[in-house]
Design an enzyme around this catalytic site. Structure first.
Site, PDB file in Angstrom:
ATOM      1  N   GLU A 197      36.902  45.898  25.680  1.00 58.62           N
ATOM      2  CA  GLU A 197      37.629  44.622  25.661  1.00 58.62           C
ATOM      3  C   GLU A 197      37.375  43.885  26.956  1.00 58.62           C
ATOM      4  O   GLU A 197      36.956  44.485  27.939  1.00 58.62           O
ATOM      5  CB  GLU A 197      39.148  44.881  25.593  1.00 58.62           C
ATOM      6  CG  GLU A 197      39.585  45.609  24.364  1.00 58.62           C
ATOM      7  CD  GLU A 197      41.023  46.093  24.469  1.00 58.62           C
ATOM      8  OE1 GLU A 197      41.770  45.606  25.341  1.00 58.62           O
ATOM      9  OE2 GLU A 197      41.375  46.971  23.680  1.00 58.62           O
TER      10      GLU A 197
ATOM     11  N   LYS B  39      38.703  42.188  30.345  1.00 59.91           N
ATOM     12  CA  LYS B  39      39.859  42.363  31.225  1.00 59.91           C
ATOM     13  C   LYS B  39      40.296  40.971  31.666  1.00 59.91           C
ATOM     14  O   LYS B  39      39.606  40.301  32.441  1.00 59.91           O
ATOM     15  CB  LYS B  39      39.485  43.218  32.438  1.00 59.91           C
ATOM     16  CG  LYS B  39      40.677  43.589  33.300  1.00 59.91           C
ATOM     17  CD  LYS B  39      40.291  44.661  34.306  1.00 59.91           C
ATOM     18  CE  LYS B  39      41.488  45.254  35.003  1.00 59.91           C
ATOM     19  NZ  LYS B  39      42.274  44.298  35.753  1.00 59.91           N
TER      20      LYS B  39
ATOM     21  N   ASP C 291      42.322  38.132  33.507  1.00 59.24           N
ATOM     22  CA  ASP C 291      42.856  38.097  34.860  1.00 59.24           C
ATOM     23  C   ASP C 291      44.038  37.134  34.950  1.00 59.24           C
ATOM     24  O   ASP C 291      43.918  36.000  35.396  1.00 59.24           O
ATOM     25  CB  ASP C 291      41.734  37.658  35.815  1.00 59.24           C
ATOM     26  CG  ASP C 291      42.095  37.943  37.256  1.00 59.24           C
ATOM     27  OD1 ASP C 291      43.085  38.658  37.499  1.00 59.24           O
ATOM     28  OD2 ASP C 291      41.381  37.436  38.141  1.00 59.24           O
TER      29      ASP C 291
ATOM     30  N   TYR D 225      46.783  43.092  24.086  1.00 56.75           N
ATOM     31  CA  TYR D 225      45.783  44.153  24.018  1.00 56.75           C
ATOM     32  C   TYR D 225      46.332  45.580  23.959  1.00 56.75           C
ATOM     33  O   TYR D 225      45.578  46.525  24.065  1.00 56.75           O
ATOM     34  CB  TYR D 225      44.835  44.049  25.204  1.00 56.75           C
ATOM     35  CG  TYR D 225      45.531  43.809  26.542  1.00 56.75           C
ATOM     36  CD1 TYR D 225      46.375  44.757  27.080  1.00 56.75           C
ATOM     37  CD2 TYR D 225      45.326  42.624  27.237  1.00 56.75           C
ATOM     38  CE1 TYR D 225      47.015  44.534  28.291  1.00 56.75           C
ATOM     39  CE2 TYR D 225      45.956  42.394  28.452  1.00 56.75           C
ATOM     40  CZ  TYR D 225      46.798  43.356  28.969  1.00 56.75           C
ATOM     41  OH  TYR D 225      47.429  43.142  30.152  1.00 56.75           O
TER      42      TYR D 225
ATOM     43  N   LYS E 137      34.953  46.572  36.797  1.00 61.09           N
ATOM     44  CA  LYS E 137      35.146  45.248  37.403  1.00 61.09           C
ATOM     45  C   LYS E 137      33.808  44.557  37.603  1.00 61.09           C
ATOM     46  O   LYS E 137      32.872  45.160  38.139  1.00 61.09           O
ATOM     47  CB  LYS E 137      35.821  45.397  38.763  1.00 61.09           C
ATOM     48  CG  LYS E 137      37.230  45.946  38.657  1.00 61.09           C
ATOM     49  CD  LYS E 137      38.217  44.847  38.369  1.00 61.09           C
ATOM     50  CE  LYS E 137      39.138  44.821  39.514  1.00 61.09           C
ATOM     51  NZ  LYS E 137      40.104  43.927  39.707  1.00 61.09           N
TER      52      LYS E 137
ATOM     53  N   CYS F  73      41.083  15.133  66.848  1.00 66.49           N
ATOM     54  CA  CYS F  73      40.856  14.656  65.480  1.00 66.49           C
ATOM     55  C   CYS F  73      39.478  13.993  65.367  1.00 66.49           C
ATOM     56  O   CYS F  73      39.174  13.081  66.137  1.00 66.49           O
ATOM     57  CB  CYS F  73      41.946  13.662  65.091  1.00 66.49           C
ATOM     58  SG  CYS F  73      41.683  12.954  63.470  1.00 66.49           S
TER      59      CYS F  73
ATOM     60  N   CYS G 272      40.093  10.066  64.640  1.00 60.55           N
ATOM     61  CA  CYS G 272      40.730   9.110  65.549  1.00 60.55           C
ATOM     62  C   CYS G 272      40.823   9.626  66.986  1.00 60.55           C
ATOM     63  O   CYS G 272      41.312   8.914  67.864  1.00 60.55           O
ATOM     64  CB  CYS G 272      42.114   8.732  65.034  1.00 60.55           C
ATOM     65  SG  CYS G 272      43.304  10.082  65.104  1.00 60.55           S
TER      66      CYS G 272
ATOM     67  N   CYS H 202      46.401  16.439  62.695  1.00 55.98           N
ATOM     68  CA  CYS H 202      46.371  15.278  63.584  1.00 55.98           C
ATOM     69  C   CYS H 202      47.722  14.579  63.485  1.00 55.98           C
ATOM     70  O   CYS H 202      48.132  14.168  62.404  1.00 55.98           O
ATOM     71  CB  CYS H 202      45.255  14.333  63.136  1.00 55.98           C
ATOM     72  SG  CYS H 202      45.405  12.713  63.894  1.00 55.98           S
TER      73      CYS H 202
ATOM     74  N   CYS I  93      45.177   6.937  61.882  1.00 56.26           N
ATOM     75  CA  CYS I  93      44.076   7.813  61.518  1.00 56.26           C
ATOM     76  C   CYS I  93      43.702   7.474  60.078  1.00 56.26           C
ATOM     77  O   CYS I  93      44.537   7.600  59.171  1.00 56.26           O
ATOM     78  CB  CYS I  93      44.583   9.247  61.668  1.00 56.26           C
ATOM     79  SG  CYS I  93      43.389  10.492  61.273  1.00 56.26           S
TER      80      CYS I  93
HETATM   81  S1  IVH Z   1      45.249  47.962  28.952  1.00 58.84           S
HETATM   82  C1  IVH Z   1      47.691  51.674  30.213  1.00 58.84           C
HETATM   83  N1  IVH Z   1      43.620  45.972  28.414  1.00 58.84           N
HETATM   84  O1  IVH Z   1      44.740  45.068  33.767  1.00 58.84           O
HETATM   85  C2  IVH Z   1      46.719  50.566  30.125  1.00 58.84           C
HETATM   86  N2  IVH Z   1      44.840  45.898  30.449  1.00 58.84           N
HETATM   87  O2  IVH Z   1      44.788  47.455  35.727  1.00 58.84           O
HETATM   88  C3  IVH Z   1      47.336  49.294  29.833  1.00 58.84           C
HETATM   89  N3  IVH Z   1      44.453  43.860  31.765  1.00 58.84           N
HETATM   90  O3  IVH Z   1      48.142  45.839  33.960  1.00 58.84           O
HETATM   91  C4  IVH Z   1      46.508  48.113  30.123  1.00 58.84           C
HETATM   92  N4  IVH Z   1      43.046  42.907  30.367  1.00 58.84           N
HETATM   93  O4  IVH Z   1      47.466  43.451  33.451  1.00 58.84           O
HETATM   94  C5  IVH Z   1      44.494  46.489  29.304  1.00 58.84           C
HETATM   95  N5  IVH Z   1      42.183  44.251  27.754  1.00 58.84           N
HETATM   96  C6  IVH Z   1      43.055  44.768  28.638  1.00 58.84           C
HETATM   97  C7  IVH Z   1      43.399  44.102  29.838  1.00 58.84           C
HETATM   98  C8  IVH Z   1      44.293  44.711  30.723  1.00 58.84           C
HETATM   99  C9  IVH Z   1      43.694  42.786  31.514  1.00 58.84           C
HETATM  100  C10 IVH Z   1      45.264  44.043  33.000  1.00 58.84           C
HETATM  101  C11 IVH Z   1      46.700  44.388  32.740  1.00 58.84           C
HETATM  102  C12 IVH Z   1      46.910  45.744  33.362  1.00 58.84           C
HETATM  103  C13 IVH Z   1      45.791  45.805  34.342  1.00 58.84           C
HETATM  104  C14 IVH Z   1      45.381  47.254  34.521  1.00 58.84           C
END
Ligand code: IVH
Length: 665
Positions: free
Chosen positions: A112, A114, A116, A224, A311, A405, A408, A423, A429
C-alpha cells in the site's frame, strides 16, 4: 404533518449523503454544486423548524459547529502502534526472509502507499460513526469526532448492511497539496505563521477548537486498517474491499504480491508515480495479508512483526552555491535565499533554496562556491540540508547574515527568542510600504478591491505611498492608467467609499501593527473603544485587556510612538474611517451579566448559539469553552454533551435553559 416533515428530512439526509459519497469518495458527482446547496439549505431549514428530529450524524452536521471546546481524551481499545521503517531494498528482503522463516508456509504481502498525514481511529457502532480519536501517545488520544465529521469523504453512516456491529477503522487524514498551498498563501497575507507541510497542516487543523474552520479546510482521508472481533474476512486485502463497499475511501493503489519482485515493482512504480497524486505520500507499507498469519507473527513492543514501511528517499541533489541574497518580506522579516547552479529535483528545475535564518547559515558553515545538498521534503520550497566539505577547495567567503536592511539600509533587529531578523523601518522600506497597503485592503481588513499588481502600479506611478493616500485617489488619476477603465475605476472607488463603514475593530487590524491580528484587534477595540484611548494607553492599561501580554502591548506602544503613524491615523480619521467602536453597539451594552462566566452547550430553538454568545458579551458576561469551578452558568440547550453535564453537576455549576437566560437579560 410532522411525520411528513420527518419523511422529507430522512429523504434529504439520505440523498445528500449519497451525493457526498459520489463527490468525495468516488470523485464522480451527479448533481451540480448549486442543486446540492439548495437541498442542504432545505434540510437545514427543516432541522431548525423541527429540532426534535436533530441527528448528530445528519449531513448538516458536516459544516461544523462554531463552539469552542477543549478535547477530552479516550483510551484506544487497541493501541495505535507504529511501523518499523526500512530505507533500502536489502532491508525489505530481510523482512521478507524473516517472515518466511517464521511462518514456514506460503504467504502473500499487501503493498500500500504510506500516506503522510495524521492518523485517526474511527469507531462505528451499528453502522454509525460514534467516535474519532487521534493517535495521541498510542494508548490515549484526543476525541476529535466533531472535527472528523466535517470531512466529506468520511461516512457518518455506512452503506449496505453487512458491516460488523462494532469495529474500528484506522487511516490517515490528509490535506491535499492544492488546499495546503492556498491555505499558506492566505496565511501569508494574514501574517500568520505558515505550515511547513501538509502533514502539519492536517494535524493542526484536526486539533482546531472550531469545527466550522475545520470544515473550511477541505481535509481528505484514506483508510487502511480494520480492527474488530467479527471482521468479515480473514484477509486484510478483502477487509479493505469490504470497507470500500461500506463507503470508506480506500486507495486503489493496493496490490497483493506473491513474490519479492512484485513488491519491488510496486515500490519502483510508486516512487515515480506518487508525484502525480493530490496528497502527500512518504513510502510504501507492506503487510502480511492473512490475519491468521498476522496473529502468529504478533507484535514487538512498538510495532507489528507482520508489517513494515519502506520510506522513499527524500529527493536530494548536489549543486553549487553561487550567492546568497536577502529578501525583505512585507512585514519586514529578512529571509536569506541561496542562489544555486540550476539543478533538476523532483521534476522541477531548482535555482533557489531557502536558508531559513542566521542560525541555520551558521550551523551549516556555508561558504560561497560550496557544493551543497538540496532537498525537497514535504516542503514546497527546497532547502539546503548539508555541505559536501570534501569538495571544498576554491571556496569563497563565509556567508554572513547582513546587518542592515538591503532595501532601505536601516540596521536590522532581532527580538529575544525569535529566529528572524527584521527591518524596523516600516514606513520607509519599499516592500513594507507595499505590504502594509496590501494588508490594509485585504478582505478581512478594509475590503478595498485592488490586487497587489495594481498596488505596485499605483506605487510606481507615485499615486500612493501609504494607506491614507488611497482615500485621496480621484477617478481622473486612475482612468488613464494602463489596464484601467471607467468601470473598473468606479468599482474601485466605490469599494473605498464602502470601507468608511468598516467597523473600528477591523480598521485597527488593517493598520498592520505587528502582533495585532484579527482577534487581538477585536479585544483591544472592545475594551478600549477608540483609537485615542488605545494611543494614549500605557503598558499597564494595555496588558489589563484580556489576553494582551507584554509583547503585544510593547508593539502597540512602539507603533503609536512613531510620529508618522500618528499622522497617518489623523489623515484616516479626517477621511471618515471609523476610529471608535459604534456608539449604537456601545449604548446597547449593559452590565447585567457583569463578571459572570458562561459555557454554552447543546442546540437551541429561540436563537442560535452565536446569537447567545453575542448577547452574553453585550451584557458584560464572558464566554468560555469548558466547564470549571470558575464557571457561573451553563446555558444548556438540547443534546448537551453528557461529559459537560456531569462536570457541571459535580462542580455545582448552575445549569439554565434559554428561557431563564432571556429572563436574566
Ligand atoms: S498500517 C499497526 N498503512 O504510518 C500498523 N499505516 O508508522 C498500523 N500510515 O501510524 C498502520 N499509510 O499513520 C498503515 N497504508 C498505511 C499507512 C500507514 C500511512 C501511517 C500511520 C501509522 C504510521 C506507521
Amino acid at each position: 404533518m410532522d411525520s411528513l416533515a420527518k419523511q422529507r428530512i430522512d429523504a434529504l439526509r439520505e440523498e445528500l449523503e449519497e451525493h457526498n459519497y459520489k463527490y468525495y469518495v468516488l470523485s464522480a458527482p451527479v448533481i451540480s454544486d448549486h442543486d446540492f446547496d439548495l437541498k442542504m439549505k432545505e434540510l437545514q431549514d427543516l432541522e431548525a423548524r423541527y429540532p426534535e428530529y436533530t441527528d448528530p450524524n445528519s449531513p448538516t452536521q458536516r459544516v461544523g459547529s462554531d463552539i469552542n471546546k477543549n478535547f477530552i481524551q479516550a483510551e484506544h481499545r487497541y493501541p495505535m502502534l507504529s511501523l518499523s521503517n526500512t530505507y533500502s531494498e536489502e532491508e525489505v528482503t530481510d523482512f521478507y526472509n524473516r517472515t518466511q522463516k517464521s511462518l514456514n508456509e506460503p504467504f502473500e504481502l499487501v503493498c500500500e502507499l504510506k500516506y503522510d498525514g495524521t492518523s485517526v481511529s474511527l469507531i462505528y457502532e451499528n453502522g454509525v460513526l460514534t467516535q474519532a480519536i487521534t493517535r495521541g501517545d498510542g494508548t490515549r488520544g484526543d476525541v476529535v469526532t466533531d472535527n472528523v465529521k466535517t470531512i466529506r469523504s468520511i461516512p457518518l453512516k455506512l452503506r449496505g448492511k453487512h458491516y460488523p456491529e462494532r469495529f474500528e477503522i484506522r487511516g490517515e487524514i490528509l490535506m491535499p497539496w492544492e488546499v495546503f498551498e492556498s491555505l499558506n498563501k492566505e496565511r501569508e497575507q494574514q501574517e500568520e505563521p505558515l505550515f511547513a507541510n501538509p502533514r502539519n497542516a492536517a494535524s493542526g487543523t484536526l486539533k482546531l477548537q472550531n469545527a466550522s474552520v475545520v470544515a473550511s479546510r477541505r481535509l481528505d482521508s484514506y483508510f487502511y486498517y480494520l480492527l474488530g472481533e467479527d471482521l468479515p474476512a480473514d484477509e486484510h486485502y478483502e477487509n479493505l474491499q469490504y470497507a470500500k463497499s461500506w463507503g470508506f475511501k480506500v486507495s486503489d493503489a493496493v496490490r497483493k504480491c506473491g513474490t519479492l519482485d512484485e513488491v519491488f515493482e510496486f515500490i519502483r512504480y510508486w516512487d515515480i508515480e506518487r508525484r502525480n497524486l493530490p496528497v502527500a505520500t512518504d513510502g510504501i507499507v507492506l503487510k502480511v495479508n492473512s490475519l491468521r498469519q498476522q496473529r502468529n507473527l504478533g507484535f514487538t513492543a512498538k510495532s507489528p512483526r507482520w508489517a513494515i514501511s519502506f520510506k522513499f528517499q527524500a529527493e536530494k541533489a548536489l549543486t553549487r552555491l553561487n550567492s546568497v541574497s536577502f529578501q525583505v518580506g512585507r512585514t519586514g522579516t529578512v529571509t536569506p535565499v541561496a542562489n544555486l547552479e540550476p539543478v533538476q529535483l523532483s521534476g522541477t528545475l531548482v535555482k533557489r533554496a531557502s536558508l531559513h535564518n542566521a542560525d541555520i547559515i551558521n550551523s551549516l558553515d556555508l561558504h560561497i562556491g560550496d557544493m551543497v545538498y538540496v532537498e525537497k521534503g514535504g516542503e514546497i520550497i527546497p532547502k539546503i540540508t548539508g555541505v559536501d566539505k570534501d569538495a571544498r577547495f576554491l571556496t569563497g567567503e563565509k556567508v554572513q547574515f547582513i546587518k542592515n536592511c538591503p532595501e532601505c539600509g536601516t540596521p536590522l533587529v532581532r527580538e529575544p527568542g525569535e529566529a528572524a531578523f527584521y527591518c524596523p523601518d516600516e514606513n520607509d522600506c519599499e516592500p513594507q510600504i507595499k505590504g502594509k497597503i496590501e494588508h490594509f485592503v485585504s478582505r478581512k481588513a478594509m475590503d478595498i478591491h485592488i490586487g497587489s499588481e495594481n498596488i505596485e502600479h499605483f506605487y510606481k506611478a507615485g499615486l500612493i505611498k501609504n494607506v491614507a493616500d488611497l482615500y485621496d485617489l480621484k477617478a481622473q488619476d486612475i482612468v488613464y492608467l494602463e489596464r484601467w477603465g471607467e468601470k473598473s475605476a468606479r468599482n474601485f472607488l466605490e469599494s473605498i467609499r464602502e470601507s468608511l463603514k468598516v467597523p473600528f475593530e477591523r480598521v485597527l487590524f488593517a493598520l498592520g501593527i505587528r502582533y495585532v491580528g484579527e482577534t487581538v484587534a477585536k479585544r483591544l477595540a472592545n475594551s478600549l473603544h477608540s483609537i485615542d484611548c488605545i494611543m494614549s494607553a500605557d503598558i499597564w492599561k494595555l496588558t489589563e485587556v484580556d489576553e494582551i501580554g507584554d509583547r503585544i502591548a510593547q508593539s502597540v506602544i512602539r507603533y503609536f510612538s512613531d510620529e508618522k503613524n500618528r499622522l497617518l491615523i489623523e489623515r484616516l480619521r479626517k477621511t471618515g474611517v471609523q476610529m471608535e467602536i459604534d456608539r449604537k453597539i456601545l449604548s446597547e451594552k449593559t452590565t447585567k451579566l457583569g463578571g459572570l462566566t458562561f459555557v454554552i452547550s447543546g442546540t437551541f430553538s429561540k436563537h442560535s448559539r452565536d446569537e447567545y454568545k453575542a448577547m452574553i458579551e453585550k451584557n458584560g458576561g464572558k464566554n468560555v469553552a469548558s466547564v470549571s469551578s470558575k464557571t457561573d452558568y451553563v446555558l444548556a440547550g438540547d443534546n448537551m454533551g453528557p461529559a459537560k453535564l456531569e462536570k457541571a453537576q459535580k462542580l455545582g455549576v448552575k445549569i439554565i435553559d434559554e428561557d431563564f437566560f432571556l429572563e436574566m437579560i
